[in-house]
Design an enzyme around this catalytic site. Structure first.
Site, PDB file in Angstrom:
ATOM      1  N   ASN A 216       0.782  -1.280  -0.061  1.00 26.58           N
ATOM      2  CA  ASN A 216       0.078   0.019   0.037  1.00 26.58           C
ATOM      3  C   ASN A 216       0.985   1.310   0.053  1.00 26.58           C
ATOM      4  O   ASN A 216       1.946   1.091   0.151  1.00 26.58           O
ATOM      5  CB  ASN A 216      -0.959   0.125   0.892  1.00 26.58           C
ATOM      6  CG  ASN A 216      -0.173  -0.219   2.530  1.00 26.58           C
ATOM      7  OD1 ASN A 216       0.386   0.939   2.674  1.00 26.58           O
ATOM      8  ND2 ASN A 216      -0.485  -1.043   3.195  1.00 26.58           N
ATOM      9  N   ASP A 285      -3.988  -6.391   5.395  1.00 26.77           N
ATOM     10  CA  ASP A 285      -5.109  -7.122   6.187  1.00 26.77           C
ATOM     11  C   ASP A 285      -5.081  -8.757   5.548  1.00 26.77           C
ATOM     12  O   ASP A 285      -5.514  -9.586   6.133  1.00 26.77           O
ATOM     13  CB  ASP A 285      -6.435  -6.526   5.848  1.00 26.77           C
ATOM     14  CG  ASP A 285      -6.696  -5.249   6.794  1.00 26.77           C
ATOM     15  OD1 ASP A 285      -6.401  -5.319   7.731  1.00 26.77           O
ATOM     16  OD2 ASP A 285      -7.309  -4.410   6.169  1.00 26.77           O
ATOM     17  N   LYS A 295       8.401 -17.163 -10.784  1.00 26.96           N
ATOM     18  CA  LYS A 295       7.744 -16.191 -11.067  1.00 26.96           C
ATOM     19  C   LYS A 295       6.304 -16.660 -11.962  1.00 26.96           C
ATOM     20  O   LYS A 295       6.680 -17.553 -12.768  1.00 26.96           O
ATOM     21  CB  LYS A 295       8.319 -15.308 -12.069  1.00 26.96           C
ATOM     22  CG  LYS A 295       7.763 -13.899 -12.485  1.00 26.96           C
ATOM     23  CD  LYS A 295       8.711 -13.169 -13.627  1.00 26.96           C
ATOM     24  CE  LYS A 295       7.855 -12.168 -14.358  1.00 26.96           C
ATOM     25  NZ  LYS A 295       8.517 -11.546 -15.395  1.00 26.96           N
ATOM     26  N   PRO A 313      -2.261 -11.873  10.573  1.00 28.58           N
ATOM     27  CA  PRO A 313      -2.805 -11.526  11.932  1.00 28.58           C
ATOM     28  C   PRO A 313      -2.940 -10.147  12.417  1.00 28.58           C
ATOM     29  O   PRO A 313      -2.138  -9.454  11.882  1.00 28.58           O
ATOM     30  CB  PRO A 313      -1.516 -12.032  12.902  1.00 28.58           C
ATOM     31  CG  PRO A 313      -0.426 -12.070  11.865  1.00 28.58           C
ATOM     32  CD  PRO A 313      -1.032 -12.404  10.399  1.00 28.58           C
ATOM     33  N   ASP A 314      -3.637  -9.815  13.568  1.00 27.37           N
ATOM     34  CA  ASP A 314      -3.834  -8.553  13.650  1.00 27.37           C
ATOM     35  C   ASP A 314      -2.894  -8.141  14.947  1.00 27.37           C
ATOM     36  O   ASP A 314      -2.879  -8.492  16.101  1.00 27.37           O
ATOM     37  CB  ASP A 314      -5.321  -8.139  14.175  1.00 27.37           C
ATOM     38  CG  ASP A 314      -5.652  -6.460  14.482  1.00 27.37           C
ATOM     39  OD1 ASP A 314      -4.510  -6.005  14.893  1.00 27.37           O
ATOM     40  OD2 ASP A 314      -6.610  -6.094  14.044  1.00 27.37           O
ATOM     41  N   ILE A 315      -1.775  -7.320  14.677  1.00 23.58           N
ATOM     42  CA  ILE A 315      -0.703  -7.031  15.700  1.00 23.58           C
ATOM     43  C   ILE A 315      -1.197  -6.353  16.723  1.00 23.58           C
ATOM     44  O   ILE A 315      -1.045  -6.717  17.921  1.00 23.58           O
ATOM     45  CB  ILE A 315       0.406  -6.542  14.923  1.00 23.58           C
ATOM     46  CG1 ILE A 315       1.067  -7.412  13.793  1.00 23.58           C
ATOM     47  CG2 ILE A 315       1.499  -6.151  15.792  1.00 23.58           C
ATOM     48  CD1 ILE A 315       1.686  -6.495  12.677  1.00 23.58           C
ATOM     49  N   PHE A 333      -3.691   3.315  15.277  1.00 22.15           N
ATOM     50  CA  PHE A 333      -4.062   4.259  14.002  1.00 22.15           C
ATOM     51  C   PHE A 333      -5.291   3.934  13.417  1.00 22.15           C
ATOM     52  O   PHE A 333      -5.531   2.739  13.230  1.00 22.15           O
ATOM     53  CB  PHE A 333      -2.838   4.644  13.241  1.00 22.15           C
ATOM     54  CG  PHE A 333      -1.955   6.095  13.808  1.00 22.15           C
ATOM     55  CD1 PHE A 333      -1.407   5.652  14.762  1.00 22.15           C
ATOM     56  CD2 PHE A 333      -1.935   6.887  12.803  1.00 22.15           C
ATOM     57  CE1 PHE A 333      -0.574   6.777  15.491  1.00 22.15           C
ATOM     58  CE2 PHE A 333      -1.382   8.157  13.406  1.00 22.15           C
ATOM     59  CZ  PHE A 333      -0.597   8.307  14.660  1.00 22.15           C
ATOM     60  N   LYS A 347     -13.224   1.245  15.912  1.00 24.17           N
ATOM     61  CA  LYS A 347     -11.813   0.702  16.206  1.00 24.17           C
ATOM     62  C   LYS A 347     -11.128   0.551  17.723  1.00 24.17           C
ATOM     63  O   LYS A 347     -10.806  -0.349  18.188  1.00 24.17           O
ATOM     64  CB  LYS A 347     -10.508   1.441  15.431  1.00 24.17           C
ATOM     65  CG  LYS A 347     -10.085   0.696  14.381  1.00 24.17           C
ATOM     66  CD  LYS A 347      -9.343   1.277  13.301  1.00 24.17           C
ATOM     67  CE  LYS A 347     -10.410   0.977  11.927  1.00 24.17           C
ATOM     68  NZ  LYS A 347      -9.587   1.579  10.709  1.00 24.17           N
ATOM     69  N   LYS A 351     -10.638  -2.935  19.138  1.00 25.74           N
ATOM     70  CA  LYS A 351      -9.198  -3.429  19.267  1.00 25.74           C
ATOM     71  C   LYS A 351      -8.980  -3.300  20.801  1.00 25.74           C
ATOM     72  O   LYS A 351      -7.798  -3.846  21.298  1.00 25.74           O
ATOM     73  CB  LYS A 351      -8.245  -2.549  18.544  1.00 25.74           C
ATOM     74  CG  LYS A 351      -8.534  -2.527  16.978  1.00 25.74           C
ATOM     75  CD  LYS A 351      -7.333  -2.895  16.338  1.00 25.74           C
ATOM     76  CE  LYS A 351      -7.658  -2.967  14.917  1.00 25.74           C
ATOM     77  NZ  LYS A 351      -6.575  -3.475  13.984  1.00 25.74           N
TER      78      LYS A 351
HETATM   79  N1  CTP Z   1      -3.014  -3.096  12.711  1.00 28.31           N
HETATM   80  C1  CTP Z   1      -2.175  -4.070  13.031  1.00 28.31           C
HETATM   81  N2  CTP Z   1      -2.175  -5.249  12.398  1.00 28.31           N
HETATM   82  C2  CTP Z   1      -3.076  -5.603  11.398  1.00 28.31           C
HETATM   83  C3  CTP Z   1      -4.042  -4.604  10.856  1.00 28.31           C
HETATM   84  C4  CTP Z   1      -3.847  -3.223  11.521  1.00 28.31           C
HETATM   85  O1  CTP Z   1      -1.462  -3.854  13.839  1.00 28.31           O
HETATM   86  N3  CTP Z   1      -3.069  -6.839  10.701  1.00 28.31           N
HETATM   87  C5  CTP Z   1      -2.986  -1.988  13.608  1.00 28.31           C
HETATM   88  C6  CTP Z   1      -2.753  -0.536  12.359  1.00 28.31           C
HETATM   89  O2  CTP Z   1      -1.437  -0.446  12.574  1.00 28.31           O
HETATM   90  C7  CTP Z   1      -3.662   0.478  12.992  1.00 28.31           C
HETATM   91  C8  CTP Z   1      -5.025  -0.263  13.299  1.00 28.31           C
HETATM   92  O3  CTP Z   1      -4.626  -1.580  13.649  1.00 28.31           O
HETATM   93  O4  CTP Z   1      -3.092   0.985  14.326  1.00 28.31           O
HETATM   94  C9  CTP Z   1      -5.832  -0.066  12.298  1.00 28.31           C
HETATM   95  O5  CTP Z   1      -6.686  -0.967  12.151  1.00 28.31           O
HETATM   96  P1  CTP Z   1      -7.479  -1.948  11.241  1.00 28.31           P
HETATM   97  O6  CTP Z   1      -8.614  -2.508  11.690  1.00 28.31           O
HETATM   98  O7  CTP Z   1      -6.408  -2.128  10.131  1.00 28.31           O
HETATM   99  O8  CTP Z   1      -8.162  -0.619  10.494  1.00 28.31           O
HETATM  100  P2  CTP Z   1      -8.392  -0.932   8.985  1.00 28.31           P
HETATM  101  O9  CTP Z   1      -7.568  -1.893   8.335  1.00 28.31           O
HETATM  102  O10 CTP Z   1      -8.384   0.471   8.332  1.00 28.31           O
HETATM  103  O11 CTP Z   1     -10.018  -1.430   9.036  1.00 28.31           O
HETATM  104  P3  CTP Z   1     -11.082  -0.996   8.128  1.00 28.31           P
HETATM  105  O12 CTP Z   1     -10.582  -1.803   7.050  1.00 28.31           O
HETATM  106  O13 CTP Z   1     -12.051  -1.770   8.906  1.00 28.31           O
HETATM  107  O14 CTP Z   1     -11.060   0.295   8.066  1.00 28.31           O
END
Ligand code: CTP
Length: 405
Positions: A216, A285, A295, A313-315, A333, A347, A351
């Site tokens: 991104n 995500d 390739k 994984p969501d860190i 953030f 959020k 979270k």
């Molecule tokens: N984050 C993380 N690990 C992930 C995804 C997000 O640590 N796998 C953290 C980001 O660093 C940020 C926050 O979670 O602090 C953002 O939340 P997130 O759920 O990713 O927001 P979006 O992806 O923007 O959610 P949405 O797509 O529902 O808007």
């Protein structure tokens, strides 16, 4: 938006003692002036063998002082007048001999005399050693450096690397930009003294095959600015960075990663050792469920390949769910395109973190300025548009105040 003039209104006495690194002092003087400081140069006789007072005068727009017998100050006491006006004395380069003079409280030349005569509680002294590696490593120098530090001097560096004498090792003077930033940091309030902060920054890159991937537009600038601001505020800082091309802020420990899984693996064990966790990274995500070792070729095929994706994984959520005794104070953030306050609050709850910082993603990615909305249980607070470093410093202060109300 222009970056802040961080030394605006500061009057700095820049001292030069003898050493080849005097050639870098010209650049340093310029950097300090560009950052808004007024700079008064004081040179030792030895320094004048390496660079002329005229050069330093031209760069600072002020005549240079070199002798304690200089009759220009009305009371003919340059050593008193110069330090009374100064917000700090920075000696760069500081030679082995100059450091020895300081350690012994000698006053045979204007520069050490000025340091000795300064009001110690009001006029800090910073020194940037510069010398050959053997001179630096000598027990006498090490003893003197420890002594001047014990007497209150702030020792900046030295750096390590190739030396003018052709040898390689410790003893290089820090670069002018590093010294400028160290001086700026010195003047910042120490909101996070004794604390530790872990930060994620930048995008992640999820490989599809050896040459392609999903990523991104996050530049990492906001996270790097927060790392710098936290270090300036006195914290010990670890920065886990996705693939970005940004220099590491001074004093910050950096761990480079590529994918979300690698970021997760670096963050989780480290989180337990930190007081604060700030998740600014734009973590992907999803990642391709399968990595193609080779390739993917077009080979004349008319049908585009399709990929299955799997969730990363969501860190932040994982850190926020650590047992209370191991959990740092978490800041998330939210990069949104619309309805910032509502999404940031969602959020915050989803979270389970005490603070979410909202910003408008498309308006800020890659730019040097931003605008933040702080959302917590108590309400909302806007940090108005400014450059990212200014916002980062304000955010660090907000975090410190929330942790220690
Ligand atoms: N984050 C993380 N690990 C992930 C995804 C997000 O640590 N796998 C953290 C980001 O660093 C940020 C926050 O979670 O602090 C953002 O939340 P997130 O759920 O990713 O927001 P979006 O992806 O923007 O959610 P949405 O797509 O529902 O808007």
């Amino acid at each position: 938006m222009a970056p802040p003039l961080d030394l605006q209104g500061r009057h700095i006495v820049l001292g030069l003692s003898g050493g080849i690194a005097c050639y870098k002092a010209a650049d340093l003087a310029r950097e300090l002036v560009k950052a808004g400081a007024t700079v008064q140069v004081v040179m030792s006789d030895a320094a004048a063998q390496f660079i002329t007072p005229l050069t330093m005068q031209a760069l600072t727009n002020r005549p240079v002082f070199a002798s304690q017998w200089d009759a220009r100050p009305a009371n003919a006491m340059a050593h008193i007048e110069l330090s009374r006006e100064a917000d700090a004395i920075l000696v760069a380069p500081a030679s082995a001999d100059f450091i020895a003079q300081l350690a012994q409280g000698r006053a045979g030349e204007l520069l050490p005399l000025l340091c000795l005569a300064r009001p110690i509680e009001r006029c800090p002294l910073l020194v940037a050693p510069a010398m050959n590696r053997e001179m630096w490593a000598h027990p006498a120098t090490q003893r003197n450096v420890a002594q001047i530090a014990a007497d209150g001097a702030v020792v900046l560096g030295p750096g390590s690397g190739e030396q003018a004498c052709g040898e390689t090792g410790d003893g290089r003077m820090l670069e002018p930009e590093q010294l400028r930033d160290a001086l700026i940091a010195f003047f910042q309030p120490k909101w996070l003294a004794g604390s530790s902060v872990l930060i994620t920054a930048g995008p992640t890159f999820e490989a599809i095959d050896p040459v392609r991937g999903i990523t991104n537009l996050s530049s990492g600038k906001m996270g790097f600015a927060i790392a710098r601001a936290a270090a300036e505020a006195g914290a010990e800082v670890t920065l886990v960075a996705g693939p970005v091309h940004l220099p590491t802020p001074q004093g910050v420990r950096r761990i480079d990663v590529t994918s979300a899984q690698q970021m997760f693996d670096a963050v989780l064990p480290a989180a337990r050792r930190h007081r604060v966790f700030v998740a600014t990274a734009a973590v992907a995500d999803w990642r391709p469920a399968q990595f193609n070792g080779q390739k993917i070729k077009k080979d004349g095929k008319k049908v585009a390949p399709s990929f299955e994706l799997t969730e990363n994984p969501d860190i932040l959520a994982a850190v926020a769910q650590l047992p209370a005794a191991e959990r740092p104070w978490c800041v998330g953030f939210a990069a949104e395109s619309h309805e910032l306050a509502r999404h940031a609050r969602e959020k915050l709850q989803r979270k389970g973190v005490p603070l979410v910082v909202g910003n408008l993603g498309p308006a800020t990615f890659g730019r040097d300025d931003n605008q933040l909305l702080l959302v917590d249980a108590a309400g909302e607070r806007e940090l108005p548009a400014a450059d990212k470093l200014t916002l980062a410093r304000a955010l660090v202060r907000e975090i410190a105040q929330r942790m220690n109300p």
